[in-house]
Scaffold this active site. Structure first.
Site, short mmCIF file in Angstrom:
data_model
loop_
_atom_site.label_atom_id
_atom_site.label_comp_id
_atom_site.label_asym_id
_atom_site.label_seq_id
_atom_site.Cartn_x
_atom_site.Cartn_y
_atom_site.Cartn_z
N ASN A 44 44.27 42.21 24.15
CA ASN A 44 43.30 41.23 24.25
C ASN A 44 42.13 41.40 23.75
O ASN A 44 42.07 42.29 23.07
CB ASN A 44 42.77 40.36 25.66
CG ASN A 44 43.73 39.54 27.22
OD1 ASN A 44 44.33 38.65 25.62
ND2 ASN A 44 43.96 40.33 27.94
N TYR A 99 57.55 38.29 28.92
CA TYR A 99 57.52 37.28 28.14
C TYR A 99 58.80 36.82 27.76
O TYR A 99 58.74 35.66 26.88
CB TYR A 99 57.27 38.06 26.57
CG TYR A 99 55.86 38.32 26.56
CD1 TYR A 99 54.85 38.42 28.21
CD2 TYR A 99 54.90 38.17 26.16
CE1 TYR A 99 53.62 39.34 28.45
CE2 TYR A 99 53.38 37.87 26.64
CZ TYR A 99 52.53 38.66 27.56
OH TYR A 99 51.03 38.54 27.72
N HIS A 158 55.94 39.30 22.51
CA HIS A 158 56.87 39.80 23.53
C HIS A 158 56.17 41.30 23.68
O HIS A 158 56.55 41.88 22.43
CB HIS A 158 58.15 39.75 23.66
CG HIS A 158 58.83 40.41 24.54
ND1 HIS A 158 58.60 40.74 25.61
CD2 HIS A 158 59.94 40.76 24.88
CE1 HIS A 158 59.03 41.92 26.55
NE2 HIS A 158 59.55 41.56 25.39
N HIS A 162 47.64 31.31 27.45
CA HIS A 162 47.14 30.91 26.10
C HIS A 162 48.18 29.73 25.53
O HIS A 162 47.80 30.47 24.13
CB HIS A 162 47.63 32.67 25.96
CG HIS A 162 47.03 33.65 26.70
ND1 HIS A 162 46.05 33.77 25.60
CD2 HIS A 162 47.36 34.16 27.49
CE1 HIS A 162 45.91 35.37 26.00
NE2 HIS A 162 46.54 35.39 27.02
FE1 HDE Z 1 50.27 37.88 29.39
N1 HDE Z 1 51.37 36.38 28.65
N2 HDE Z 1 50.57 38.40 30.67
N3 HDE Z 1 48.91 39.36 28.97
N4 HDE Z 1 49.26 37.16 26.66
C1 HDE Z 1 51.64 35.17 28.13
O1 HDE Z 1 53.97 34.61 27.37
C2 HDE Z 1 51.61 37.37 31.18
C3 HDE Z 1 48.78 40.20 29.49
C4 HDE Z 1 48.52 37.58 26.77
O2 HDE Z 1 49.92 33.60 21.21
C5 HDE Z 1 52.95 34.59 28.13
O3 HDE Z 1 54.64 33.45 25.93
C6 HDE Z 1 51.74 38.68 32.45
C7 HDE Z 1 47.82 41.29 29.38
C8 HDE Z 1 48.66 37.08 24.73
O4 HDE Z 1 51.27 33.43 22.26
C9 HDE Z 1 53.41 34.71 29.15
C10 HDE Z 1 50.71 39.52 32.52
C11 HDE Z 1 47.04 40.94 27.85
C12 HDE Z 1 49.42 36.01 24.71
C13 HDE Z 1 52.63 36.00 29.80
C14 HDE Z 1 50.51 39.51 31.48
C15 HDE Z 1 48.47 39.62 28.00
C16 HDE Z 1 50.07 36.46 26.19
C17 HDE Z 1 52.50 32.78 28.02
C18 HDE Z 1 50.44 40.10 33.47
C19 HDE Z 1 46.48 41.60 27.30
C20 HDE Z 1 49.49 35.19 24.10
C21 HDE Z 1 53.19 32.20 26.98
C22 HDE Z 1 51.62 40.98 34.48
C23 HDE Z 1 46.87 43.04 26.95
C24 HDE Z 1 50.81 34.84 23.36
C25 HDE Z 1 53.76 34.04 26.03
C26 HDE Z 1 50.62 34.34 21.93
C27 HDE Z 1 50.91 35.29 26.56
C28 HDE Z 1 52.45 36.80 30.91
C29 HDE Z 1 48.53 39.98 31.05
C30 HDE Z 1 47.95 38.78 26.53
C31 HDE Z 1 53.84 33.55 30.50
C32 HDE Z 1 53.38 38.58 33.54
C33 HDE Z 1 47.08 42.08 30.19
C34 HDE Z 1 47.82 36.99 24.13
O5 HDE Z 1 54.90 35.06 29.14
#
Ligand code: HDE
Length: 718
Positions: A142, A356, A333, A68
């Site tokens: 999402n 997060y 988060h 993202h």
């Molecule tokens: Fe994320 N995801 N994600 N994700 N995600 C990040 O956090 C992660 C997942 C989503 O505009 C990171 O600050 C893991 C689902 C959005 O700043 C990180 C898993 C959904 C955004 C991270 C998922 C999301 C992130 C990268 C699986 C929809 C952007 C930077 C367990 C429900 C937020 C950060 C923004 C961002 C980890 C799966 C949505 C690395 C480990 C499912 C919208 O922490």
């Protein structure tokens, strides 16, 4: 930064913000030349201004988000319609309609680097920070309701597979390469989300025209301590619309900031993106009544089984003042919860609850990122956490521990009855085990349900997306495994994909069962049909999420000297009243004169724009103007390309002659006096019915894409 009056340099000082200073506040008298020995001599170490300016510059970047990274955001407000959610939750921002909650929402692509194009095929992030009266609540969702994997421990593998390949860092922001499909072909649980990602949902026309989903099942807790399962939804009031795949490729070059610009400009123009907030609720007692597991993030709850109740509205009404300070530094988060909302044991969500906070520590440099203005709650923060990198708060006194008597026991904990957060008292038991629940093992029913809920055009687009993505895969074994996987979703789709990517369908061990009614290979782990499920869910088709409003659309108006002034002005006025923006495009920038007295400013020249940036095209009449346009290759190309992308075209009086010049296959020249409507091409020879013409154009724009044209223009280059 403003100094308070006591710090003014002189009594009549106009204010320090107008003057260039160092970060120590010292005014500078030259920032263009470094301090040297003689005007041609070496630079001196003692040039503190040069060293400070350069050091700051050298440290201007922070690590981009691992996923993202590419995003755009806006401020706004959220309010619930009434207090009807009280029976489910005690969260005040969800139950008190008198409260307007400030929000900050960031939209993003997932895979591309920070500078990548907006219009890549990808899931879009839809993350909202609610600055509630009880602290910050983050809904980090999402634009698709399901996710690739079921357990978060697979997330690093998924992301490594889809990111550019590590040896040569290619391709950028694209899934169309071997490592991604290698992983997918070995992970059947991903197929439902793959169907979404290969549909037009992955190509949104605008951030204001896509749905948002919390994806996981969460829990709502009411004031009596009772829990309900909940899924969260955002429904855009502007409807759900996409651009075409061919357009996305061209937009990536013509305007890589397409979605970002659209968000920014809409807000500047007062066309505020609006979304209704919806909830699907299931009683705790019904947890096992469904053919899918509520804790499995690869499954959605069909809206036909569990309706979405719309409970409030978010309006995004203010652009950020500074991209870095706000959009880049905002830290979401899923564990930022307020009383009344809790998590479930979904193993994907549980992993996110760790990830997060952990990622913010490296990205924002330490534990004090909650003090950055965009992350600060709008309520008081008070605890015994101290110090750390870049600490902003100046804590007073000597007490930083609890319990204490020297500080009168403060800060004190808050009882549940007075709004202290208490985790839901859920009973959990079991052996420690690395294992997937058997109830998570059906990977195909909902993928098939999604596919069967699409229109023929949407299905065709999914097929073409598979053709593109898998056609780029070099390893034959991966292509074959993918065909095998697709066959579990739909046999006909698999056969057609196989044909298009040169896979010998019969050679890979797929046996079509004779008489199999639904033509799908039976999965031994298929769900219990006696439990609640549906085979088709109309809510999953974009066609069923159209809106009446046309606000935010853009129409290209092609002009040359001598255009019919009245026709142009009447059309523009009609579009203005609908909130549709008309953009005047001509051979060169400057002013043009029609057959009336006024001059019209040209907004874009053919060199500076492209048909793919608009939702339709209009040309007024005027003999000299049409004669000029018909000789301009760029103008004819714009008409042909608009036609290819199935968008509305309006040609009035002399402009109808362009039908003969452009290559609009399947369109017959209009010889009638009345408005001629042919596959979204609106033409009118005699301008006495000008109002009817404009209304027909509006209706065709409402329909948006005239897919019947696709039969005529298959693979014909524009
Ligand atoms: Fe994320 N995801 N994600 N994700 N995600 C990040 O956090 C992660 C997942 C989503 O505009 C990171 O600050 C893991 C689902 C959005 O700043 C990180 C898993 C959904 C955004 C991270 C998922 C999301 C992130 C990268 C699986 C929809 C952007 C930077 C367990 C429900 C937020 C950060 C923004 C961002 C980890 C799966 C949505 C690395 C480990 C499912 C919208 O922490």
């Amino acid at each position: 930064m403003k100094q308070d009056d006591t710090n003014s340099r002189k009594d009549n000082d106009p204010g320090s913000e107008d003057h260039l200073t160092t970060n120590q506040g010292v005014r500078i008298n030259n920032t263009d030349d470094s301090l040297k020995v003689g005007s041609r001599g070496p630079t001196l170490m003692e040039d503190f201004h040069f060293r400070e300016k350069m050091t700051h510059f050298d440290h201007e970047r922070i690590p981009e988000r691992i996923v993202h990274a590419r995003g755009s955001a806006a401020h706004g407000v959220f309010r619930v319609y009434d207090d009807s959610m009280k029976k489910y939750t005690k969260a005040r921002f969800l139950t008190d309609p008198s409260i307007e909650t400030p929000v900050f929402t960031r939209f993003s692509t997932v895979v591309g680097f920070r500078g990548s194009a907006d219009t890549v095929r990808d899931v879009r992030g839809f993350a909202t920070k609610f600055y509630t009266v009880e602290g910050n609540y983050d809904l980090v969702g999402n634009n698709m309701p399901v996710f690739f994997i079921q357990d978060g421990i697979k997330f690093p593998d998924l992301v490594h597979a889809i990111k550019p390949e590590p040896h040569n860092e290619m391709p950028q922001a694209s899934a169309a390469h071997d490592t991604f499909w290698d992983f997918i072909s070995l992970m059947p649980e991903t197929i439902h989300t793959i169907m979404w990602v290969l549909s037009d949902r992955a190509l949104p026309r605008s951030y204001s025209m896509m749905e948002g989903f919390g994806v996981h099942t969460f829990k709502l807790i009411n004031s009596s301590g009772e829990a309900h399962f909940v899924k969260f939804h955002w429904k855009p009031l502007a409807g759900v619309y996409s651009v075409t795949w061919d357009e996305t490729q061209k937009i990536a070059g013509a305007d890589p900031d397409f979605n970002r610009r659209d968000l920014w400009e809409s807000i500047e123009m007062g066309n505020y993106p609006e979304y209704e907030f919806g909830v699907q609720i299931i009683n705790e007692s019904e947890e096992f009544d469904f053919a899918f597991d509520l804790l499995d993030a690869t499954k959605l709850w069909p809206e036909e089984l569990v309706p979405v109740k719309k409970i409030g509205k978010m309006v995004l009404n203010r652009n950020p003042d500074n991209f870095f300070a706000e959009t880049e530094q905002v830290a979401f988060h899923p564990g930022n919860l307020v009383p009344g909302i809790d998590v479930t044991n979904d193993p994907l969500l549980q992993a996110r609850l760790f990830s997060y906070l952990d990622t913010q520590l490296i990205r924002l440099g330490g534990p004090n990122f909650t003090e950055i203005p965009i992350n600060r709650p709008h309520v008081d923060v008070s605890n015994n956490q101290r110090d750390g990198h870049m600490r902003q708060t100046v804590n007073k006194g000597r007490v930083s521990y609890s319990p204490n008597s020297l500080g009168d026991g403060k800060p004190m904990t808050t009882p549940k009855s007075e709004g202290g957060y208490v985790h839901y008292n859920e009973k959990v038991e079991g052996a420690k085990i690395r294992e997937r629940s058997i109830s998570f093992k059906d990977h195909f029913s909902q993928a098939t349900m999604f596919y069967n809920s699409q229109t023929p055009t949407d299905k065709k687009h999914i097929l073409e997306a598979f053709e593109f993505e898998l056609g780029k895969v070099e390893a034959m074994a991966i292509r074959e495994r993918m065909v095998e996987l697709i066959a579990n979703v739909d046999i006909d789709l698999a056969k057609e994909v196989a044909k298009r990517i040169n896979v010998e369908y019969t050679s890979i061990g797929i046996i079509e069962k004779a008489g199999d009614a639904d033509k799908n290979i039976k999965d031994p782990l298929a769900p219990d049909k006696k439990k609640k499920s549906v085979d088709v869910s109309p809510a999953l088709s974009q066609e069923n999420h159209r809106a009446n409003s046309l606000k935010g659309r853009k129409i290209a108006v092609l002009l040359a000297e001598g255009f019919n002034d009245n026709e142009y002005k009447t059309f523009k006025k009609h579009m203005d009243t609908l909130g549709v923006k008309t953009v005047v495009i001509s051979k060169m920038l400057g002013e043009l004169k029609g057959n009336g007295a006024d001059k019209v400013s040209v907004d874009k020249s053919f060199v500076t724009t492209s048909s793919v940036l608009y939702d339709g095209l209009y040309v007024p009449g005027g003999a000299a103007h049409i004669q000029a346009l018909s000789k301009q290759g760029d103008a004819i190309h714009m008409i042909n390309e608009t036609y290819k992308h199935c968008k509305v075209i309006g040609l009035i009086s002399e402009a109808v002659n362009l039908l003969g010049v452009a290559d609009l296959s399947g369109i017959k020249e209009s010889n009638t006096d009345g408005v001629n409507i042919n596959m979204g091409v609106i033409s009118l020879v005699d301008s006495k019915d000008i109002t009817d013409f404009n209304t027909s154009f509006e209706n065709a724009l409402r329909r948006y894409r005239h897919w019947d044209r696709e039969d005529y223009i298959e693979h014909v280059p524009a």
